[in-house]
Design an enzyme around this catalytic site. Structure first.
Site, PDB file in Angstrom:
ATOM      1  CB  SER A 237      -0.949  -0.034   1.204  1.00 58.41           C
ATOM      2  OG  SER A 237      -1.942   0.953   1.098  1.00 58.41           O
TER       3      SER A 237
ATOM      4  CG  ASP B  62       7.223   5.269 -11.969  1.00 58.08           C
ATOM      5  OD1 ASP B  62       7.854   4.191 -12.073  1.00 58.08           O
ATOM      6  OD2 ASP B  62       5.992   5.348 -12.131  1.00 58.08           O
TER       7      ASP B  62
ATOM      8  CE  LYS C  30      -5.115  -2.288   0.650  1.00 62.97           C
ATOM      9  NZ  LYS C  30      -5.565  -0.896   0.789  1.00 62.97           N
TER      10      LYS C  30
END
Length: 481
Positions: free
Chosen positions: A318, A329, A343
């Site tokens: 999460s 990224d 998750k």
């Protein structure tokens, strides 16, 4: 008798229809652009009312209406996915307490799988962790009560309790021929969200165990302290998110914002309602609660550029996956370890009145480059050379009724890449890994950040150039948002 059931059914259908209409009209009053009201499923409601009436008239014992309705709500939510649920007064209160980092219990992150409670991860420095409870353990009995048939919330209620009270937990563990019995003493679980230290001059270590209300402030203080303690330039910073089950979204944005350029996209969400479509940036408005002063203001400027490695594993879920994905990224940090939990769904707490609420999955999380985290996770740039058993860890994709990834082609490509990366180079290596698994099966958990932490040593070797740098990812696997 049939007339009584019929009357009960009609009354119940009317009550449910009235409730649904009032909820819909209330929602319309709040949202002008909401979709047209869907027609009520009268046939299904009639069936529900008939079942309700039969239970009231024919069940072996008398059952209160409140219990039947509550169980129906529970079943409706549990049937959606592993994370949606109904929260009664006690559970709603416990949820609020949990985000503040202190509660009474054993210290285990759990889920429900095939009718038994399955351990996702023990929390560091808790009774469960110290006793040797491990990821993947199946909890089959709590004291003398069989878990099979319980709801997850009921099982959690039994495990939590007053400090210094004991509970006997019976566990089935893969590779063990007999169930294991642990006698645990409940304690006040005080989760220290942020831990930090200097590994050696020039190299800092920060571990986040869970994202709570004060995580951003605690991280800011840790960064200031580490940079003040270090004499000379900071050469590297290791951010450890292993076994971090997640927590508050604004905490994840705050942690990301500490290391990313201002206004950089951290994460975005996609769902059906307008409120479920969000883009969260490295900006105070997305991580501060209210008009508080920006606690990230005044951090050493070098924290934005110091070489970073982020450590993850199958217990990173999460909010920790959001941070790892954002740093990866933006090419701000090398991600090292093993595939994360996956998750990547958003749960919204919707109060219902009377201090109850529902926890409802309303959206999916996407990394800045458009990769869905759900049931896929974050793939590390550098795989953990020391972990021979993490692929056996329970992940989101293993859970019954888990929400799909949302992008089938991306999920397939990532899965194939992961399999290729984790595939043993030879039968000899595979046998060696199996031998290591058997040897370490009952070994006590290693404390992250300690001298026995082999992945931490691997990260330090990478910093110092002993480990070769990873190959650049193909642009074909990246989708720009």
């Amino acid at each position: 008798m049939s007339n009584v059931i019929k009357k009960t059914g009609l009354i119940l259908i009317g009550a449910i229809a009235g409730m649904m209409l009032s909820l819909n009209f209330s929602a319309i009053a709040k949202k002008e652009n909401i979709e047209a009201i869907h027609p009520l499923p009268i046939e299904e409601l009639r069936t529900f009312a008939q079942v309700f009436g039969r239970i009231k008239s024919d069940y072996v014992e008398s059952v209160e209406d409140k219990k039947l309705i509550t169980e129906a709500i529970n079943g409706m939510l549990i049937g959606l996915d592993p994370h949606s649920s109904y929260l009664d007064k006690d559970e709603y209160k416990e949820l609020q307490i949990g985000t503040q980092g202190e509660f009474g219990g054993l210290g285990i992150q759990v889920t429900m799988e095939d009718g038994v409670v399955k351990v996702i991860s023990p929390i560091e420095d808790t009774p469960a962790f110290r006793a040797g409870i491990k990821t993947g353990d199946l909890i089959v009995k709590l004291d003398d009560t069989v878990v099979k048939g319980m709801t997850l919330n009921d099982a959690i209620k039994l495990m939590r309790g007053k400090p210094n009270t004991s509970i006997k937990i019976t566990i089935v563990r893969e590779g063990e021929t007999e169930p294991l019995v642990f006698n645990l003493v409940r304690d006040i679980i005080k989760i220290q969200s942020v831990k930090s230290k200097m590994i050696e001059p020039g190299y800092a270590y920060i571990r986040i165990t869970q994202f709570q209300e004060q995580t951003g402030e605690n991280l800011a203080q840790a960064i200031k302290t580490l940079f003040a303690e270090n004499s000379g330039a900071m050469k590297g910073l290791i951010l450890d998110l292993r076994n971090d089950p997640g927590g508050l979204l604004n905490g994840a944005v705050a942690v990301s914002a500490a290391f990313l350029p201002e206004n950089a996209l951290v994460v975005y969400t996609e769902g059906r309602s307008p409120d479920a479509k969000m883009k969260l940036h490295a900006n105070p408005e997305y991580y501060l609660r209210g008009p508080d002063e920006d606690y990230l203001k005044g951090l050493p400027s070098a924290v934005k550029t110091v070489p970073m490695i982020t450590l993850v594993n199958g217990g990173s879920a999460s909010a920790s996956e959001i941070v790892a994905g954002a740093l990866q990224d933006h090419k701000r940090s090398i991600v090292m370890g093993s595939q994360t939990f996956g998750k990547g769904s958003v749960q919204t707490i919707l109060p219902l009145g009377n201090n109850t609420a529902i926890k409802l999955t309303t959206a999916r999380y996407y990394t800045p480059n458009g990769q869905s985290i759900q049931a896929q996770g974050i793939t590390p740039d550098v795989l953990d050379e020391t972990d021979s058993g993490d692929e056996q860890r329970l992940r989101e994709a293993d859970l019954n009724r888990h929400l799909s990834n949302g992008k089938k082609t991306e999920k397939k490509a990532a899965s194939e890449a992961e399999k290729a990366a984790l595939k043993p180079a030879s039968d000899k290596k595979e046998k060696k890994e199996k031998k290591n698994k058997d040897k370490d099966k009952n070994k006590a958990p290693i404390e992250f950040g300690s001298e026995e932490d082999l992945l931490l040593k691997q990260a330090m070797n990478y910093f110092k150039g002993i480990t070769a740098s990873p190959e650049k990812k193909s642009d074909e696997t990246e989708t720009k948002s």
